[in-house]
Design an enzyme around this catalytic site. Structure first.
Site, mmCIF file in Angstrom:
data_model
loop_
_atom_site.group_PDB
_atom_site.id
_atom_site.type_symbol
_atom_site.label_atom_id
_atom_site.label_comp_id
_atom_site.label_asym_id
_atom_site.label_seq_id
_atom_site.Cartn_x
_atom_site.Cartn_y
_atom_site.Cartn_z
ATOM 1 N N ASP B 237 0.876 -1.167 0.000
ATOM 2 C CA ASP B 237 0.000 0.000 0.000
ATOM 3 C C ASP B 237 0.913 1.216 0.000
ATOM 4 O O ASP B 237 1.606 1.486 0.994
ATOM 5 C CB ASP B 237 -0.888 -0.023 1.254
ATOM 6 N N ILE B 239 0.069 4.442 -0.484
ATOM 7 C CA ILE B 239 -0.820 5.600 -0.471
ATOM 8 C C ILE B 239 -0.138 6.891 -0.024
ATOM 9 O O ILE B 239 -0.552 7.988 -0.376
ATOM 10 C CB ILE B 239 -2.072 5.302 0.399
ATOM 11 N N LYS B 276 -4.232 10.917 -0.093
ATOM 12 C CA LYS B 276 -3.223 11.484 0.807
ATOM 13 C C LYS B 276 -2.248 12.380 0.057
ATOM 14 O O LYS B 276 -1.997 13.508 0.441
ATOM 15 C CB LYS B 276 -2.441 10.366 1.519
#
Lengths: 464, 488
Positions: B237, B239, B276
């Site tokens: 991940d 992000i 984000k």
């Protein structure tokens, strides 16, 4: 290495419903660039009334630059990920849904759960109402996408309620009981009934009598009643649309916690790209659980903002619904009369974006194999992507769903010409010599063989 | 009796999934948000409200975004300049996504990885945010009852996203503060061997949430090797890819696999999002990027359950293909993150509060172990309640992130302006000085009773001394009593 959901190909997308789309993608019709391409009549889209929305946008520049009262709302929207949704949007949706139902039903925004399209709404409801291995009863024929949306990742089963052409596909008490029994014989625990009203693929709205019968049935069995009312705004003829919630009110069941409605703006407003769906339920626990699950598919805040503005303009929505219905009826009438000229009949419809067309007389035999063969010919040789009844789980071969709201008038003309040409050719083939039939037979046989042996692809010979 | 029957009926009426609490919202992580919701801080209207430091949002570059939107009316399908595209966009529901959207996202992913790696737009699959992406990946890679290894501490949302509707389990890989919470092969082996469920993959978040640390090249290589050797998936991940600042470097797993010639790429998958890096959580743009063709195919079919609104795809396609804007945005974002991070950490340093050295993310991992009454999670919760309800800062307790050791808290800094940060630091200063006063009082009392104190600056959690009041743990009597900085 991968999950069984991946390996087993249980996504349901090998159905002819989707394969027809693939053939269209390979050779899409265009009036000037590809006039011999395949006309898409297998996708239930409403493209008739965009001009109304576009002119509304022209008149409302303040929504456009994401400005509200001269202050930019962009920052607010960019950060807004609350799964309860923009209040203004939910209120606007509630009003819009009330309007479609002639204000006979009131909607409370707190009982609404926003989802990414009705695809997500239907799946989420299954996750909330049923465990893997449980079943929902659904009147057949039904929307092919349900095989994926309701079953794939949830493990829920569908047991069809048999409806037949001989009585206009009415849902009967006997058919309901029969479906319930069949489910039990298969050791499936029935959790509810799911209907689409107006029906996809039939284009007919569920009558008050049928709704009453359904609610009596589900109430007696203590199971859920889910009504997908995605086409509610497309009813253009009598009988007028009756929501399950209206009949529930009549039966003093309006606060019943087992009645749930699914809605979307993909059909009524023709906005499938925006992914706007919702679940409406009196059941607090369902609303609570479904709201949490909506995290997996929230509606973009940018879209909620646009639609909150659009739908709270009551003058606009009143005008839109009226004009949209009128255009849909006109388009339906043209399709029906065009088919009639070719000696083809349809089920009498009063809504939806399609007709349920009767091609039983063109089948070589009263079998689904013959239906497949006819369908392949229509897609590949005639160049019309229509959806065969078998993909909609029809019990009787020979019926096809034909969409009419996703093309221009000219394209519809082209499609009708092709139908006439095709029917004439079939008549000629029946009346004239063996030669054509032999050619026809061998091509048809080769198509059937290819189809039957390799269900993952359709190979159209470019012939036109 | 009647009530019981009704409840039981109710229970059977819904699925087990809906009736249970697999949604994970009963965690302290969410309780803090609720406290904030009930009494949110506002500098003028509610100066005594709770400051939200529990939500990892990037709000530092909203002005740049806004400016771009206003200067590019053609990116909106609602403006006079853009409305000619309205109907095409409105009917576009193809789960492949707009080609220009996928191309723009691929380019953006390359930029945020310093252009060291190429991304193929045809492997980009949409999802309903990273939330939807994680669930879809779990549905594709694991069956109900299978497990994913996840290094602790980890993002609390994973308990819901990966497990709730999928039936997949999470198997923690314990990481310790003693080595800066690094993931070790020993810990991975131990977790894998002792797992009570079939392990199907390893999920890492890099940069880490809640730690803010990035994985170095060697560590990433060892993770690829570990998963490849075991024949299990590696899900990264990423992000927070563009939230690195200072000297911190982000290395993507995409880069590392290029350096491993015999890597089985069918086991490598990346989850990404614009929530984000771009600060756009409301637009719900999640991405699955898999090197496994079959996973791409099936995930794409599943994306029907959470497609990105075409209106948003259109806007993002235009925005992210404006390369000058993107370069400027990333540059400024990193600068502002660095500044805000420095503000918070300098403030904490001045108060003697420890934090894990890290150079990414929208939060810091704060060390309050020495404020615990006892080295237990009960103590941590007690301290947390004081911080939320008395100090009025919503921070996330490490226990909710499955941290192995009590006393750590995630504190977000990128979702507030400078003044709010000042206010937050002031509240912490007041709080710590209150602790010092109480501690001094206690010290004097204890001295009177002629008790001896451990003089070591480094706290020992084996110390079983208890105190009669407050929530203080023993520390050096040297005034003004510093809180120990975590040794990394």
């Amino acid at each position: 290495m991968l999950s069984s959901k991946v390996i087993n190909e249980s996504h349901g997308q090998d159905s002819s419903y989707f394969l027809g789309w693939q053939e269209y993608e390979k050779n899409p019709f265009h009036e000037t660039l590809n006039p011999s391409g395949i006309v898409q009549m297998g996708l239930a889209e409403n493209q008739l009334s965009f001009d109304l929305i576009e002119s509304w946008l022209d008149d409302h520049p303040e929504v456009l630059g994401l400005k509200k009262n001269e202050e930019s709302v962009f920052k607010h929207l960019a950060l807004f990920q609350d799964y309860h949704g923009l209040p203004a949007f939910k209120d606007a949706m509630a009003k819009f849904m009330e309007k479609i139902r002639g204000s006979k039903v009131k909607f409370n925004a707190n009982k609404m759960v926003l989802t990414a399209g009705s695809t997500s709404a239907n799946e989420t409801l299954m996750f909330c109402l049923a465990n893997p291995g449980d079943a929902f009863l659904i009147p057949a024929p039904y929307y092919p996408g349900f095989d994926r949306d309701l079953k794939w990742r949830t493990g829920v089963e569908i047991v069809p309620i048999h409806c037949v052409s001989s009585n206009g596909y009415k849902i009967t008490k006997e058919a309901l009981e029969d479906a319930y029994e069949r489910a039990h014989k298969l050791n499936l625990n029935v959790k509810g009934v799911l209907i689409t009203n107006p029906s996809n693929p039939l284009g007919t709205s569920t009558t008050r009598g049928e709704l009453d019968l359904l609610l009596t049935f589900t109430s007696a069995k203590k199971i859920h009643m889910v009504s997908d009312e995605i086409y509610s705004g497309t009813v253009f003829d009598s009988p007028e649309f009756t929501s399950v919630l209206e009949v529930a009110k009549d039966k003093n069941m309006d606060l019943d916690e087992k009645i749930h409605v699914v809605y979307s703006l993909s059909k009524d407003l023709g906005l499938p790209g925006f992914r706007v769906g919702l679940i409406y339920s009196n059941n607090e626990k369902v609303v609570s659980a479904a709201t949490k699950m909506s995290s997996f598919g929230l509606i973009s805040s940018q879209t909620q903002h646009l639609l909150a503005n659009l739908l709270s303009d009551e003058r606009f929505t009143t005008k839109y619904l009226e004009v949209n219905r009128k255009r849909l009826r006109e388009r339906r009438d043209r399709l029906v009369s065009g088919l009639k000229k070719a000696g083809i009949g349809c089920l009498k419809s009063n809504g939806g974006l399609f007709c349920w067309v009767d091609l039983r007389h063109l089948l070589k035999s009263n079998t689904f194999e013959a239906e497949h063969s006819l369908w392949t010919k229509i897609v590949c040789e005639v160049g019309l992507n229509i959806s065969p009844g078998s993909s909609c789980h029809s019990d009787e071969p020979g019926w096809f769903r034909v969409c009419f709201a996703n093309m221009s008038d000219q394209t519809l003309e082209v499609a009708m010409d092709r139908v006439h040409g095709f029917v004439e050719a079939m008549v000629m083939n029946t009346n004239h010599g063996k030669q054509k039939r032999t050619m026809w037979d061998s091509r048809r046989r080769s198509l059937i063989n290819k189809w039957v042996s390799k269900l993952s692809s359709v190979q159209c010979e470019s012939e036109r | 009796m009647v009530a019981l029957t009704a409840e039981k009926q109710d229970h059977n009426l819904l699925s087990r999934m809906a009736a249970g609490d697999g949604h994970g919202e009963n965690s302290a992580y969410f309780d803090g948000w609720k406290a904030y919701e009930e009494n949110p801080f506002h500098p003028i209207d509610r100066p005594d409200g709770v400051i939200q430091m529990g939500l990892a949002e990037n709000q530092l570059c909203g002005d740049l975004m806004r400016k771009w939107v206003l200067e590019h009316p053609e990116a909106s399908i609602c403006t006079a300049e853009g409305v000619n595209q309205f109907s095409d966009i409105a009917i576009f529901q193809d789960y492949h996504g707009l080609p220009e959207f996928r191309q723009a996202v691929a380019k953006f992913m390359e930029k945020t990885r310093n252009n060291k790696v190429k991304f193929d737009p045809d492997r980009i699959v949409m999802s309903g945010g990273a939330t939807g992406a994680h669930e879809t990946v779990a549905f594709c890679l694991a069956n109900p009852g299978d497990g994913f290894l996840v290094p602790t501490p980890y993002y609390p949302g994973f308990d819901r996203d990966l497990r709730w509707r999928t039936g997949v389990n999470l198997v923690p890989v314990t990481c310790h503060s003693s080595n800066g919470f690094k993931i070790t092969v020993e810990a991975l082996d131990a977790a894998y061997e002792n797992a009570r469920v079939p392990v199907k993959g390893l999920l890492i978040t890099n940069p880490s949430n809640p730690l803010g640390t990035t994985l170095d090249r060697d560590c990433l290589k060892s993770l690829v090797k570990f998963t490849n050797d075991k024949g299990i998936h590696l899900i990264a991940d990423e992000i927070y890819a563009a939230t690195t600042f200072g000297e911190s470097e982000f290395i993507s797993v995409a880069e590392v696999i290029e350096e491993i010639p015999d890597c089985n790429r069918d086991l490598i998958h990346i989850v990404y999002s614009l929530s984000k890096d771009m600060g756009l959580p409301g637009l719900r743009v999640g991405i699955i990027y898999s090197y496994n063709n079959r996973v791409v195919q099936i995930a794409r079919k599943m994306s029907s359950f959470g497609l990105v609104s075409s209106q948003t795809q259109h806007l993002i396609a235009k925005m992210l293909s404006d390369e000058d804007f993107v370069d400027e945005f990333i540059r400024k974002s990193k600068l502002r993150l660095a500044e805000r991070h420095a503000e918070l950490t300098t403030g904490l340093d001045g108060l003697g509060i420890g934090w894990l050295k890290a150079g990414a993310g929208l939060f810091i991992w704060m060390d309050l172990r020495n404020l615990l009454k006892t080295a237990t999670f009960d103590s941590e919760m007690e301290l947390w309640r004081v911080i939320v309800h008395k100090v009025k800062l919503n921070v996330s307790p490490g226990g909710s992130c499955h941290c192995h050791e009590p006393g750590w808290f995630r504190v977000c800094f990128a979702n507030m302006d400078h003044q709010t940060m000042e206010t937050a630091l002031e509240r912490i200063r007041v709080f710590t000085s209150q602790i010092e006063e109480e501690s001094l009082k206690l010290t004097k009392q204890m001295a009177k009773k002629k008790k001896c104190w451990q003089s070591s600056l480094r706290l020992s959690f084996k110390d079983t001394r208890r105190f009669e009041e407050g929530f203080f743990s023993p520390h050096s009597p040297v005034p003004p009593s510093p809180l120990v900085r975590a040794q990394i």
